[in-house]
Every structure is written in structure tokens, then in C-alpha cells.
Scaffold this motif. Structure first.
Motif, PDB file in Angstrom:
ATOM      1  N   ASP A 135     -35.839 -42.906  14.892  1.00 12.71           N
ATOM      2  CA  ASP A 135     -35.140 -43.207  16.148  1.00 12.71           C
ATOM      3  C   ASP A 135     -34.771 -41.919  16.883  1.00 12.71           C
ATOM      4  O   ASP A 135     -34.950 -41.807  18.100  1.00 12.71           O
ATOM      5  N   ILE A 136     -34.256 -40.956  16.141  1.00 10.94           N
ATOM      6  CA  ILE A 136     -33.804 -39.703  16.750  1.00 10.94           C
ATOM      7  C   ILE A 136     -34.991 -38.895  17.261  1.00 10.94           C
ATOM      8  O   ILE A 136     -34.962 -38.349  18.374  1.00 10.94           O
ATOM      9  N   ILE A 137     -36.050 -38.814  16.461  1.00 12.63           N
ATOM     10  CA  ILE A 137     -37.236 -38.072  16.888  1.00 12.63           C
ATOM     11  C   ILE A 137     -37.829 -38.686  18.154  1.00 12.63           C
ATOM     12  O   ILE A 137     -38.219 -37.967  19.084  1.00 12.63           O
ATOM     13  N   CYS A 197     -51.496 -25.936  14.421  1.00 11.00           N
ATOM     14  CA  CYS A 197     -50.801 -26.463  13.249  1.00 11.00           C
ATOM     15  C   CYS A 197     -49.345 -26.762  13.593  1.00 11.00           C
ATOM     16  O   CYS A 197     -48.683 -25.989  14.291  1.00 11.00           O
ATOM     17  N   SER A 198     -48.856 -27.879  13.065  1.00 14.34           N
ATOM     18  CA  SER A 198     -47.463 -28.284  13.249  1.00 14.34           C
ATOM     19  C   SER A 198     -46.827 -28.520  11.895  1.00 14.34           C
ATOM     20  O   SER A 198     -47.496 -28.922  10.936  1.00 14.34           O
ATOM     21  N   THR A 199     -45.518 -28.300  11.816  1.00 12.54           N
ATOM     22  CA  THR A 199     -44.816 -28.583  10.572  1.00 12.54           C
ATOM     23  C   THR A 199     -44.828 -30.084  10.258  1.00 12.54           C
ATOM     24  O   THR A 199     -44.521 -30.478   9.127  1.00 12.54           O
ATOM     25  N   PHE A 242     -39.227 -31.431  12.895  1.00 11.90           N
ATOM     26  CA  PHE A 242     -38.499 -32.475  13.601  1.00 11.90           C
ATOM     27  C   PHE A 242     -37.793 -33.411  12.618  1.00 11.90           C
ATOM     28  O   PHE A 242     -36.646 -33.811  12.832  1.00 11.90           O
ATOM     29  N   GLU A 243     -38.488 -33.765  11.538  1.00 12.98           N
ATOM     30  CA  GLU A 243     -37.903 -34.669  10.549  1.00 12.98           C
ATOM     31  C   GLU A 243     -36.683 -34.039   9.887  1.00 12.98           C
ATOM     32  O   GLU A 243     -35.639 -34.695   9.721  1.00 12.98           O
ATOM     33  N   GLU A 244     -36.794 -32.772   9.531  1.00 17.54           N
ATOM     34  CA  GLU A 244     -35.672 -32.077   8.901  1.00 17.54           C
ATOM     35  C   GLU A 244     -34.512 -31.903   9.871  1.00 17.54           C
ATOM     36  O   GLU A 244     -33.350 -32.019   9.484  1.00 17.54           O
ATOM     37  N   ALA A 245     -34.836 -31.612  11.137  1.00 17.73           N
ATOM     38  CA  ALA A 245     -33.786 -31.456  12.148  1.00 17.73           C
ATOM     39  C   ALA A 245     -33.055 -32.773  12.380  1.00 17.73           C
ATOM     40  O   ALA A 245     -31.824 -32.803  12.545  1.00 17.73           O
ATOM     41  N   ALA A 246     -33.797 -33.879  12.400  1.00 16.56           N
ATOM     42  CA  ALA A 246     -33.175 -35.194  12.575  1.00 16.56           C
ATOM     43  C   ALA A 246     -32.289 -35.532  11.386  1.00 16.56           C
ATOM     44  O   ALA A 246     -31.171 -36.042  11.546  1.00 16.56           O
ATOM     45  N   GLN A 247     -32.775 -35.242  10.167  1.00 12.69           N
ATOM     46  CA  GLN A 247     -31.980 -35.505   8.965  1.00 12.69           C
ATOM     47  C   GLN A 247     -30.711 -34.665   8.968  1.00 12.69           C
ATOM     48  O   GLN A 247     -29.624 -35.162   8.636  1.00 12.69           O
TER      49      GLN A 247
END
Length: 218
Positions: free
Chosen positions: A68-70, A133-135, A49-54
Motif C-alpha cells: 500500500d505504501i509503495i 539494476c534496481s534493489t 522501497f520495500e525496506e523503506a516502507a517497512q
């Protein structure tokens, strides 16, 4: 094929949920008056999620923060995952058969627990998994083997005796980098990579009715 543990991706693999994310992506970008690039969903589906938001911030030059996006994505997705997202055809039967054979089961997903735990509960399969497990818990998304290695460690099974089910090419590559058995799963959003996935993976299935079982020696 010999394995003691099976590690499952969720979106597009165990869950029929990729259309949910397509609609979320469309609404998210339309709210900002932005077009949806044809490869956008494919580009973010293997990322955390963090990488997708970035990636989204950089692609569109957004002023919002990653958090904010997540948060916005999670709010948009929460209802659908809690109430409407279903598991793929034949998946329940396959999971039950693996459990009956003593195979350990794990989830390795890019979703946060706030989304996937209610979804697994609603589909009555949460109790079947030994490990979740989650990324979000590791440094990288599925372009690296981190989350698969975490799952194997928690399962206490050596990587060579784990099979990974995933629908996207980066994850299949990462599973092989982790020295795991890789099984590609068809999803329309990854269909453009099907040939390469089939070349890299140890097996490829269109649905879980075709999924492999371990040799009897396990």
C-alpha cells in the motif's frame, strides 16, 4: 585509477531528485497527521522501497501494508520523475566521455523501473546504459552490496574493475565490500556523513566535472 565499467546510483547522485522525495515524505506523513523526523529522509534513502516502507510502518506504527505504501509513493512520484526530475550538472558530458572511451555503464538504484526509466528517457540518457539494476531485484538494499554485484555480473566485468558513484555512506561501504572502486558524490542530504565517506571512498567529488577517468590501459 583503472576501471572498465561505471555503476551509477540515481537519486542524489546522477539525478537531482532528493528534494522531490523530501516533499513526498512530508506530504505522506502530513496526510496522516505525523511529524517528519529530521533524519527520516537520510534513513530511508539507502534502503530499497520495500525496506523503506517497512521502516516507515515500524517507525510510525502504521496499519498500511508495505505494498500500500509503495503504491502511494509511486503515484506521488510518477509525474515528477516523468516530467521534472533532471540530471546533475556535468553528468551528461561525463557519461558521453565514458562511452567514447569504451567504458560500460550501469544503473544501480533503489528506485523501481516505473520511475527511473521514464526519467532517464526524459533526460535523453537511457540509451547510454548497458545495464539497469534496481534493489527491487535483489534481497537487500544498498546497506549490502547485492545490487552492485548484480550490475557487475550483468556487465560481465569483475568487481575490481568497476567504479561505483553514490552519495550515501551505506552504499559507499557496500561498494568497498564488493571490492569495487568507490567514488562518493556530494549531496546535501548526506553532507553530515561527508567526512566518513571521504575516508572510505577512493575519491570524492562535488559534481561530475570532477569525476575521474580511467587509465589509458583500459
Amino acid at each position: 585509477m583503472t576501471f572498465e565499467a561505471a555503476i551509477f546510483d540515481l537519486d542524489g547522485t546522477l539525478l537531482n531528485s532528493m528534494n522531490v522525495w523530501e516533499q513526498i515524505d512530508i506530504k505522506f506523513l502530513q496526510k496522516r497527521g505525523l511529524p517528519v523526523p529530521t533524519d527520516y529522509v537520510v534513513e530511508i534513502c539507502a534502503r530499497s522501497f520495500e525496506e523503506a516502507a517497512q521502516y516507515t510502518i515500524e517507525l510510525f506504527g502504521l496499519s498500511e501494508t508495505i505494498d500500500d505504501i509503495i503504491k502511494e509513493w509511486n503515484v506521488m512520484a510518477a509525474y515528477e520523475y516523468t516530467n521534472n526530475v533532471k540530471i546533475q550538472s556535468y553528468a551528461m558530458d561525463y557519461l558521453l566521455q565514458l562511452k567514447s572511451r569504451g567504458i560500460k555503464l550501469a544503473v544501480a538504484t533503489g528506485l523501481p523501473k516505473e520511475l527511473f526509466i521514464p526519467c532517464l528517457k526524459n533526460n535523453s540518457i537511457l540509451h547510454l546504459f548497458d545495464v539497469l539494476c534496481s534493489t527491487d531485484e535483489v534481497r537487500h538494499g544498498k546497506e549490502c552490496p547485492d545490487v552492485f554485484e548484480l550490475a557487475a555480473k550483468r556487465l560481465r566485468v569483475v568487481p575490481e574493475r568497476c567504479i561505483v558513484f553514490d552519495d550515501v555512506l551505506p552504499a559507499i561501504k557496500s561498494a568497498k565490500l564488493a571490492n569495487m572502486i568507490a567514488c562518493g558524490v556530494y549531496d546535501k542530504y548526506s553532507a553530515h556523513n561527508q567526512t566518513e565517506i571521504e575516508e572510505i571512498a577512493d575519491s570524492y567529488i562535488l559534481n561530475f566535472k570532477q569525476a575521474p577517468f580511467p587509465c589509458k590501459e583500459v
